[in-house]
Design an enzyme around this catalytic site. Structure first.
Site, PDB file in Angstrom:
ATOM      1  N   ASP A 228     -12.341 -19.650  -7.760  1.00 52.54           N
ATOM      2  CA  ASP A 228     -12.311 -21.028  -8.260  1.00 52.54           C
ATOM      3  C   ASP A 228     -13.585 -21.421  -9.007  1.00 52.54           C
ATOM      4  OD1 ASP A 228      -9.808 -21.341  -7.167  1.00 52.54           O
ATOM      5  OD2 ASP A 228     -10.517 -22.299  -5.331  1.00 52.54           O
ATOM      6  N   GLU A 229     -14.290 -20.450  -9.553  1.00 53.34           N
ATOM      7  CA  GLU A 229     -15.523 -20.759 -10.285  1.00 53.34           C
ATOM      8  C   GLU A 229     -15.495 -20.251 -11.727  1.00 53.34           C
ATOM      9  OE1 GLU A 229     -19.117 -19.773  -8.266  1.00 53.34           O
ATOM     10  OE2 GLU A 229     -18.499 -20.672  -6.367  1.00 53.34           O
TER      11      GLU A 229
END
Length: 284
Positions: A228-229
């Site tokens: 999620d980055e």
């Protein structure tokens, strides 16, 4: 647009004369620029640009454009991509059980809003096979457990290669891809059900409700090895109030997820997204 076009996405250290050099390359070869945009990140000294021109009347054959342009780009220490509008990208959509993002993409594709071919659907459950059948799209059921994850990822990679897939869209695919998979196939867009970096991970709506937030959001981003980055392509938010329940937040969030994912996929397919330093410039 009826006339085929070529698009260059480029980033390099900022310096004088960059726009002129690229425009002159196209002009000197008989090209007609129809869109041009650029941005300079002064914090890093990086210049980024998107240039699109018509291929009708252009003197260089397609297979010669990239090596010819490299004579300009390499001395600039540039990274670049060359895309052609008449090449139709092939998409694989991955899902688990939720259908809202899948159906939205399929409806837009059916309405010719997506300049791509949705070639197949992969899922770790059979729930959405009926949707694939309705749209006449090949469906692959690959159940995943902790013990079979790596083996199934190998099968997924084989399917992507066999089907000449250009882009994977995770439309609520509730599995974490391994680092090895992302290294092998990195062109992946994910939809996240919160306004990253807020509330990453599981159950963001429940956590947002407990926190008493006044807005909720959705984020579409490229998938990297860091969960999620990845570089963010598109985000949006909607206001909520103390009267909204968790169910209300989820309903509003699903509406956002549909819209944000569709925007991100379209921008990618139109070659409007340029990634640098784990960020993106989106040329709209």
């Amino acid at each position: 647009m009826n006339s085929p076009t070529a698009t260059i996405l480029l980033s390099c250290p900022d310096q004088q004369g960059l726009v002129a050099k690229m425009a002159n390359f196209i002009y000197s070869n008989g090209g007609n620029i129809i869109h041009a945009d650029q941005h300079t990140d002064f914090a890093t000294g990086i210049f980024l640009t998107r240039i699109e021109w018509q291929l009708d009347g252009f003197n260089l054959p397609k297979d010669v454009i990239d090596p010819a342009f490299s004579a300009i780009a390499k001395p600039l220490n540039a990274n670049w991509q060359l895309h052609f509008s008449d090449k139709v990208p092939r998409i694989a959509i991955w899902v688990t059980k939720q259908d809202h993002c899948l159906l939205d993409l399929l409806w837009r594709w059916q309405a010719n809003e997506m300049p791509a071919e949705i070639a197949l659907i992969i899922s770790n459950h059979t729930n959405l096979k009926v949707v694939a059948d309705q749209f006449g799209i090949e469906f692959y059921y690959l159940p995943i457990t902790k013990d079979t994850k790596l083996q199934q990822e190998e099968k997924q990679l084989e399917i992507l290669e066999k089907s000449n897939i250009d882009l994977v869209v995770l439309a609520k695919y509730m599995q974490i891809l391994s680092s090895d998979f992302v290294k092998s196939f990195s062109n992946i867009i994910n939809i996240h059900h919160s306004f990253l970096p807020a509330f990453p991970g599981a159950k963001p709506y429940q956590r947002a409700y407990k926190r008493g937030v006044k807005i909720i959001g959705a984020t579409a981003h490229y998938v990297t090895e860091d969960l999620d980055e990845g570089p963010i392509i598109e985000q949006d938010v909607v206001r909520v109030s103390h009267r909204d329940t968790v169910a209300d937040l989820i309903r509003k969030g699903k509406d956002l997820e549909r819209l944000v994912l569709a925007r991100a996929v379209r921008l990618h397919l139109q070659n409007r997204v340029l990634v640098y330093n784990n960020r993106t410039v989106v040329f709209e």
